[in-house]
Write a protein that holds these residues in place. Structure first.
Motif, PDB file in Angstrom:
ATOM      1  N   LYS A  36      25.312  51.445  74.393  1.00  0.00           N
ATOM      2  CA  LYS A  36      24.994  52.730  75.111  1.00  0.00           C
ATOM      3  C   LYS A  36      23.656  53.137  74.467  1.00  0.00           C
ATOM      4  O   LYS A  36      22.697  53.741  75.365  1.00  0.00           O
ATOM      5  CB  LYS A  36      26.117  53.596  74.800  1.00  0.00           C
ATOM      6  CG  LYS A  36      26.016  54.753  75.303  1.00  0.00           C
ATOM      7  CD  LYS A  36      27.600  55.586  75.226  1.00  0.00           C
ATOM      8  CE  LYS A  36      27.442  56.766  74.437  1.00  0.00           C
ATOM      9  NZ  LYS A  36      28.677  57.488  74.391  1.00  0.00           N
ATOM     10  N   LEU A  37      23.704  53.303  73.339  1.00  0.00           N
ATOM     11  CA  LEU A  37      22.599  54.274  72.638  1.00  0.00           C
ATOM     12  C   LEU A  37      21.167  53.450  72.561  1.00  0.00           C
ATOM     13  O   LEU A  37      21.077  52.388  73.250  1.00  0.00           O
ATOM     14  CB  LEU A  37      22.675  54.596  71.062  1.00  0.00           C
ATOM     15  CG  LEU A  37      24.114  55.416  70.872  1.00  0.00           C
ATOM     16  CD1 LEU A  37      24.152  55.522  69.459  1.00  0.00           C
ATOM     17  CD2 LEU A  37      24.083  56.662  71.785  1.00  0.00           C
ATOM     18  N   LYS A  43      26.096  53.923  63.461  1.00  0.00           N
ATOM     19  CA  LYS A  43      27.107  54.530  62.678  1.00  0.00           C
ATOM     20  C   LYS A  43      26.995  53.779  61.592  1.00  0.00           C
ATOM     21  O   LYS A  43      27.535  54.594  60.342  1.00  0.00           O
ATOM     22  CB  LYS A  43      28.585  54.326  63.623  1.00  0.00           C
ATOM     23  CG  LYS A  43      29.500  55.119  62.763  1.00  0.00           C
ATOM     24  CD  LYS A  43      30.816  55.223  63.321  1.00  0.00           C
ATOM     25  CE  LYS A  43      30.978  55.987  64.661  1.00  0.00           C
ATOM     26  NZ  LYS A  43      32.311  55.736  65.500  1.00  0.00           N
ATOM     27  N   THR A  47      27.596  55.319  57.238  1.00  0.00           N
ATOM     28  CA  THR A  47      28.757  55.167  56.533  1.00  0.00           C
ATOM     29  C   THR A  47      28.561  55.134  55.072  1.00  0.00           C
ATOM     30  O   THR A  47      27.520  55.075  54.554  1.00  0.00           O
ATOM     31  CB  THR A  47      29.285  53.848  56.787  1.00  0.00           C
ATOM     32  OG1 THR A  47      28.346  52.663  56.542  1.00  0.00           O
ATOM     33  CG2 THR A  47      29.765  53.721  58.393  1.00  0.00           C
ATOM     34  N   GLY A  48      29.722  55.572  54.363  1.00  0.00           N
ATOM     35  CA  GLY A  48      29.856  55.576  52.880  1.00  0.00           C
ATOM     36  C   GLY A  48      28.668  56.451  52.437  1.00  0.00           C
ATOM     37  O   GLY A  48      27.933  56.173  51.226  1.00  0.00           O
ATOM     38  N   ASN A  53      30.325  51.756  52.632  1.00  0.00           N
ATOM     39  CA  ASN A  53      31.413  51.343  51.772  1.00  0.00           C
ATOM     40  C   ASN A  53      32.127  50.016  52.679  1.00  0.00           C
ATOM     41  O   ASN A  53      33.026  50.323  53.566  1.00  0.00           O
ATOM     42  CB  ASN A  53      32.521  52.404  51.513  1.00  0.00           C
ATOM     43  CG  ASN A  53      33.798  51.914  50.811  1.00  0.00           C
ATOM     44  OD1 ASN A  53      34.690  52.843  50.658  1.00  0.00           O
ATOM     45  ND2 ASN A  53      33.756  50.591  50.405  1.00  0.00           N
ATOM     46  N   GLY A 164      34.530  51.550  69.776  1.00  0.00           N
ATOM     47  CA  GLY A 164      34.634  52.331  68.947  1.00  0.00           C
ATOM     48  C   GLY A 164      35.902  53.720  69.516  1.00  0.00           C
ATOM     49  O   GLY A 164      36.298  53.371  70.639  1.00  0.00           O
ATOM     50  N   GLY A 389      36.658  52.222  52.730  1.00  0.00           N
ATOM     51  CA  GLY A 389      36.249  50.673  53.173  1.00  0.00           C
ATOM     52  C   GLY A 389      37.187  50.132  54.152  1.00  0.00           C
ATOM     53  O   GLY A 389      36.961  48.935  54.474  1.00  0.00           O
ATOM     54  N   ALA A 395      37.547  46.645  61.184  1.00  0.00           N
ATOM     55  CA  ALA A 395      36.569  46.238  62.192  1.00  0.00           C
ATOM     56  C   ALA A 395      36.142  44.657  62.101  1.00  0.00           C
ATOM     57  O   ALA A 395      36.228  43.840  63.190  1.00  0.00           O
ATOM     58  CB  ALA A 395      35.335  47.127  62.430  1.00  0.00           C
TER      59      ALA A 395
END
Ligand SMILES: Cc1cc2nc3c(=O)[nH]c(=O)nc-3n(C[C@H](O)[C@H](O)[C@H](O)COP(=O)(O)OP(=O)(O)OC[C@H]3O[C@@H](n4cnc5c(N)ncnc54)[C@H](O)[C@@H]3O)c2cc1C
Length: 411
Positions: A36-37, A43, A47-48, A53, A164, A389, A395
């Motif tokens: 979509k983006l 994302k 993260t972390g 992580n 997601g 994590g 995922a």
């Protein structure tokens, strides 16, 4: 003619799925990623705290929650945290294990994880269609027709659907994928922000805004103890934040009447604290409450403890503190009560608690029981993990199993 696998969502699941699909099928199928983006994996970069992580060496099904608390077990056995470490090693990412089993790229850069995935996908010539916001899926003669918001279409034989959850909509995830699959017959459990700050009555925190303390946070549902976490707790004008708060925030989705108790002196028992306070009464008998907590607690916190223990005026003389007042103070230092009113919302949450009901998916392949040929993996499903994590491990693991099953059915 070669069959086509369309991967909807170019996040952690989508990107790893493309690589697994190629590894299983080689040139026997076409693979396409629809995102979509304007770019994939946004994302992952966040993260972390920018370090990603990306798994946890202690990950077991007990770190995950959802309607079916055993659902993740099989997938984590098929693709463990060691498999994740090996997968990224084979993409050139060395790892390092930091506190509590948290695994990061040795470079401590989240971009290492995204670049490793993207570089491999580029090298395999797997096409990525960005700005392809999937709005509809229909099926005719065993072929899926996937339509974007702009009206573009892609035909596919099978779909890995990995859009997601609802957390952090600025990173592409606003729950649109869940809505779409619900319109096609799936159902979801309630969606709640998780790994997020918590809101409490403001009068209990406002005066402490900006203070960071190292303490123990214990969570109760009414009188039932649930879980506790030790670490840095930050007070804000709406509630509390910090690692223990994020960790315990998943409880909000599962329990009603959540109450937190902060222990500001976790190295001491309540009796120890009482004795310390009693001793200080002797030492500081020449002054008043304004100075009584100096050197023991943060000054603003000391004032709040005095107030919570029933003493409004800081001019109260230390020499007049009774044992009952000191016991009360010791209690509140060890058990500062905060009713949890809400979370700080999806805009601030790292993950979604809740998602598509797992019982509507095959528990060994993740194929939808409602839309044959469509597989879901990752955060879109009703699986939420602890902080550390675990959500990325879910995922990677669910991506591997779903892709393996999906591709095997195509070749
Ligand atoms: C700030 C932050 C920090 C985090 N830190 C960690 C961490 O350190 N460790 C950890 O384990 N987890 C962490 N997480 C959680 C973790 O990132 C997610 O659980 C994980 O990325 C979920 O993977 P996914 O592939 O299911 O979904 P996502 O990675 O969210 O990917 C979904 C993709 O689908 C796309 N998409 C959505 N709708 C459509 C549509 N209709 N059509 C086409 N594409 C669509 C999105 O743009 C996105 O690219 C963090 C999350 C956030 C927000």
């Amino acid at each position: 003619m070669k069959k086509t696998l369309a991967i909807v969502g170019g996040g952690a699941v989508g990107l790893s799925s493309a690589i697994h699909a190629y590894n299983f099928a080689k040139d026997k199928i076409n693979i396409i990623i629809l995102e979509k983006l304007d770019r994939v994996g946004k994302k992952i970069l966040a993260t972390g705290n920018g370090r990603c992580n990306f798994t946890n060496i202690y990950a077991t099904y007990e770190n995950f929650y959802g309607e079916d608390s055993f659902f993740t077990k099989y997938f984590l056995e098929q693709f463990s945290s060691q498999d994740t470490i090996n997968f990224f090693y084979n993409l050139g990412v060395l790892h390092t294990v930091l506190e509590n089993g948290k695994v990061y790229p040795y470079s401590e850069q989240a971009s290492s994880i995204l670049d490793a995935l993207r570089n491999k996908i580029d090298s395999l010539n797997i096409p990525i269609k960005t700005e392809f916001d999937v709005k509809n899926i229909s099926k005719k003669n065993d072929k899926f027709k996937i339509t974007s918001a702009k009206g573009e279409t892609v035909l596919a034989d099978k779909i890995i659907f990995a859009t997601g959850g609802t957390a952090s909509p600025n990173l592409g995830t606003n729950g649109g994928g869940i809505k779409l699959l619900k319109s096609l017959g799936h159902s979801s459990t309630p969606l709640t922000p998780a790994l997020v700050q918590l809101k409490t009555p403001t009068e209990k925190v406002k005066a402490l805004k900006g203070i960071k303390i190292t303490g123990n946070l214990k969570m109760y549902s009414k009188d039932t103890f649930l879980k506790e976490e030790y670490g840095e707790i930050l007070f804000t004008d709406y509630g509390i934040s910090g690692p223990p708060v994020f960790q315990l925030s998943t409880l909000f989705a599962r329990y009603k009447n959540l109450i937190g108790y902060i222990d500001f002196m976790p190295n001491f028992t309540e009796e120890d604290v009482f004795n310390i306070l009693k001793d200080r009464k002797k030492i500081l008998s020449y002054t008043n409450l304004e100075n009584y907590f100096n050197g023991l607690l943060n000054k603003r916190l000391g004032n709040i403890i005095a107030k919570t223990s029933g003493i409004e005026k800081l001019s109260f003389l230390v020499k007049n503190l009774t044992d009952d007042i000191l016991k009360n103070m010791a209690y509140h230092i060890k058990n500062y009560k905060l009713e949890i009113l809400d979370t700080n919302g999806f805009n601030n949450a790292q993950v979604t608690a809740g998602g598509l009901k797992t019982k509507e998916f095959n528990d060994k392949t993740l194929e939808s029981k409602i839309i044959k040929g469509l597989y879901c993996a990752g955060e879109i499903l009703d699986v939420v993990g602890d902080c550390g994590g675990f959500n990325l491990q879910w995922a990677w693991a669910s991506s591997y199993v779903a892709t393996k099953a999906c591709v095997k059915s195509m070749i």
